[in-house]
Write a protein that holds these residues in place. Structure first.
Motif, PDB file in Angstrom:
ATOM      1  N   HIS A  16     -29.549 -20.610 -41.034  1.00 59.54           N
ATOM      2  CA  HIS A  16     -28.718 -20.010 -39.992  1.00 59.54           C
ATOM      3  C   HIS A  16     -29.585 -19.181 -39.034  1.00 59.54           C
ATOM      4  N   LEU A  17     -30.593 -18.505 -39.596  1.00 54.98           N
ATOM      5  CA  LEU A  17     -31.495 -17.685 -38.769  1.00 54.98           C
ATOM      6  C   LEU A  17     -32.528 -18.534 -38.030  1.00 54.98           C
ATOM      7  N   LYS A  18     -32.946 -19.633 -38.670  1.00 52.64           N
ATOM      8  CA  LYS A  18     -33.943 -20.532 -38.076  1.00 52.64           C
ATOM      9  C   LYS A  18     -33.449 -21.972 -38.168  1.00 52.64           C
ATOM     10  N   PRO A  19     -32.510 -22.368 -37.309  1.00 51.13           N
ATOM     11  CA  PRO A  19     -31.889 -23.696 -37.436  1.00 51.13           C
ATOM     12  C   PRO A  19     -32.832 -24.878 -37.224  1.00 51.13           C
ATOM     13  N   ASP A  20     -34.000 -24.654 -36.621  1.00 50.47           N
ATOM     14  CA  ASP A  20     -34.930 -25.751 -36.376  1.00 50.47           C
ATOM     15  C   ASP A  20     -36.027 -25.852 -37.439  1.00 50.47           C
ATOM     16  N   ASP A  21     -35.973 -25.020 -38.456  1.00 47.24           N
ATOM     17  CA  ASP A  21     -37.015 -25.003 -39.487  1.00 47.24           C
ATOM     18  C   ASP A  21     -36.778 -26.163 -40.465  1.00 47.24           C
ATOM     19  N   VAL A  22     -37.588 -27.219 -40.324  1.00 47.92           N
ATOM     20  CA  VAL A  22     -37.390 -28.408 -41.157  1.00 47.92           C
ATOM     21  C   VAL A  22     -37.818 -28.181 -42.605  1.00 47.92           C
ATOM     22  N   GLU A  23     -38.696 -27.237 -42.857  1.00 45.68           N
ATOM     23  CA  GLU A  23     -39.099 -26.946 -44.239  1.00 45.68           C
ATOM     24  C   GLU A  23     -37.922 -26.391 -45.039  1.00 45.68           C
ATOM     25  N   ILE A  24     -37.083 -25.613 -44.389  1.00 47.61           N
ATOM     26  CA  ILE A  24     -35.881 -25.095 -45.049  1.00 47.61           C
ATOM     27  C   ILE A  24     -34.955 -26.264 -45.380  1.00 47.61           C
ATOM     28  N   LYS A  25     -34.853 -27.227 -44.473  1.00 52.43           N
ATOM     29  CA  LYS A  25     -34.012 -28.400 -44.719  1.00 52.43           C
ATOM     30  C   LYS A  25     -34.545 -29.203 -45.910  1.00 52.43           C
ATOM     31  N   TYR A  26     -35.860 -29.308 -46.026  1.00 50.35           N
ATOM     32  CA  TYR A  26     -36.458 -30.002 -47.176  1.00 50.35           C
ATOM     33  C   TYR A  26     -36.076 -29.282 -48.469  1.00 50.35           C
ATOM     34  N   GLN A  27     -36.227 -27.959 -48.476  1.00 53.76           N
ATOM     35  CA  GLN A  27     -35.903 -27.180 -49.673  1.00 53.76           C
ATOM     36  C   GLN A  27     -34.417 -27.270 -50.018  1.00 53.76           C
ATOM     37  N   LEU A  28     -33.573 -27.321 -48.997  1.00 54.33           N
ATOM     38  CA  LEU A  28     -32.144 -27.512 -49.251  1.00 54.33           C
ATOM     39  C   LEU A  28     -31.884 -28.883 -49.876  1.00 54.33           C
ATOM     40  N   GLY A  29     -32.593 -29.898 -49.410  1.00 49.33           N
ATOM     41  CA  GLY A  29     -32.462 -31.223 -50.007  1.00 49.33           C
ATOM     42  C   GLY A  29     -32.820 -31.204 -51.485  1.00 49.33           C
ATOM     43  N   VAL A  30     -33.916 -30.543 -51.822  1.00 46.15           N
ATOM     44  CA  VAL A  30     -34.340 -30.444 -53.219  1.00 46.15           C
ATOM     45  C   VAL A  30     -33.289 -29.693 -54.042  1.00 46.15           C
ATOM     46  N   ALA A  31     -32.813 -28.574 -53.521  1.00 48.71           N
ATOM     47  CA  ALA A  31     -31.838 -27.763 -54.250  1.00 48.71           C
ATOM     48  C   ALA A  31     -30.527 -28.531 -54.463  1.00 48.71           C
ATOM     49  N   PHE A  32     -30.071 -29.247 -53.440  1.00 50.30           N
ATOM     50  CA  PHE A  32     -28.839 -30.019 -53.599  1.00 50.30           C
ATOM     51  C   PHE A  32     -29.030 -31.175 -54.581  1.00 50.30           C
ATOM     52  N   MET A  33     -30.229 -31.729 -54.651  1.00 50.45           N
ATOM     53  CA  MET A  33     -30.491 -32.745 -55.683  1.00 50.45           C
ATOM     54  C   MET A  33     -30.334 -32.144 -57.073  1.00 50.45           C
ATOM     55  N   GLU A  34     -30.823 -30.940 -57.248  1.00 48.65           N
ATOM     56  CA  GLU A  34     -30.766 -30.290 -58.558  1.00 48.65           C
ATOM     57  C   GLU A  34     -29.336 -30.026 -59.017  1.00 48.65           C
ATOM     58  N   VAL A  35     -28.438 -29.780 -58.073  1.00 48.65           N
ATOM     59  CA  VAL A  35     -27.033 -29.579 -58.442  1.00 48.65           C
ATOM     60  C   VAL A  35     -26.257 -30.901 -58.351  1.00 48.65           C
ATOM     61  N   ARG A  36     -26.995 -31.996 -58.172  1.00 48.39           N
ATOM     62  CA  ARG A  36     -26.468 -33.356 -58.173  1.00 48.39           C
ATOM     63  C   ARG A  36     -25.485 -33.637 -57.030  1.00 48.39           C
ATOM     64  N   ASP A  37     -25.678 -32.972 -55.902  1.00 47.19           N
ATOM     65  CA  ASP A  37     -24.901 -33.283 -54.703  1.00 47.19           C
ATOM     66  C   ASP A  37     -25.805 -34.119 -53.801  1.00 47.19           C
ATOM     67  N   PHE A  38     -25.878 -35.413 -54.145  1.00 41.83           N
ATOM     68  CA  PHE A  38     -26.848 -36.305 -53.515  1.00 41.83           C
ATOM     69  C   PHE A  38     -26.507 -36.643 -52.071  1.00 41.83           C
ATOM     70  N   ILE A  40     -25.231 -34.569 -49.742  1.00 42.60           N
ATOM     71  CA  ILE A  40     -25.738 -33.485 -48.896  1.00 42.60           C
ATOM     72  C   ILE A  40     -27.263 -33.450 -48.944  1.00 42.60           C
ATOM     73  N   ALA A  41     -27.834 -33.673 -50.116  1.00 45.04           N
ATOM     74  CA  ALA A  41     -29.296 -33.702 -50.234  1.00 45.04           C
ATOM     75  C   ALA A  41     -29.877 -34.764 -49.312  1.00 45.04           C
ATOM     76  N   ALA A  42     -29.272 -35.950 -49.294  1.00 37.69           N
ATOM     77  CA  ALA A  42     -29.756 -37.035 -48.432  1.00 37.69           C
ATOM     78  C   ALA A  42     -29.696 -36.639 -46.959  1.00 37.69           C
TER      79      ALA A  42
END
Length: 131
Positions: A16-38, A40-42
């Motif tokens: 929300h603070l840095k909407p263009d930060d793609v590294e945050i998007k990568y980390q969100l993808g990893v985290a959503f994979m861990e909670v098995r929400d594939f 959103i992760a994709a």
């Protein structure tokens, strides 16, 4: 899983603070994979890959997401893009001078075999009712 939910909330706030930060998007993808929400992760991996089209690990993770979702054509495409990463992983675990090129394809023979078996069973049951 609670730690990953907390991580997701923290990463979403950071995004929300840095909407263009793609590294945050990568980390969100990893985290959503861990909670098995594939799904959103994709989505997050897709956004990340649009800016990092050579990141084979991200393509591998995206392929895993699509596989879990059941979108096998998309999974195959992503895994093909992760070919170098996968070959490197294999070369570290197998004693080979040269790791062959990997090719991915969807094999639905098991599903088709189950369908044929069910069809044969239903025909067998029908034939018993006519006796």
């Amino acid at each position: 899983q609670g730690k990953f939910v907390s991580a997701i909330l923290a990463f979403q706030e950071a995004l929300h603070l840095k909407p263009d930060d793609v590294e945050i998007k990568y980390q969100l993808g990893v985290a959503f994979m861990e909670v098995r929400d594939f799904n959103i992760a994709a989505q997050y991996f897709e956004e990340y890959i649009t800016h990092n089209s050579k990141d084979e690990i991200a393509f591998f993770l995206l392929g895993k997401c699509y596989f879990e979702i059941g979108d096998y054509p998309a999974a195959l495409l992503a895994l093909q893009r992760a070919n170098g990463f996968l070959r490197t992983k294999i070369s570290k675990n197998i004693d080979m001078r040269i790791v062959p090129e990997l090719h991915f394809f969807h094999d639905d023979s098991i599903v088709r075999g189950i369908e044929i078996t069910k069809l044969i069973d239903s025909l067998d049951n029908q034939s018993k009712t006519y006796k």
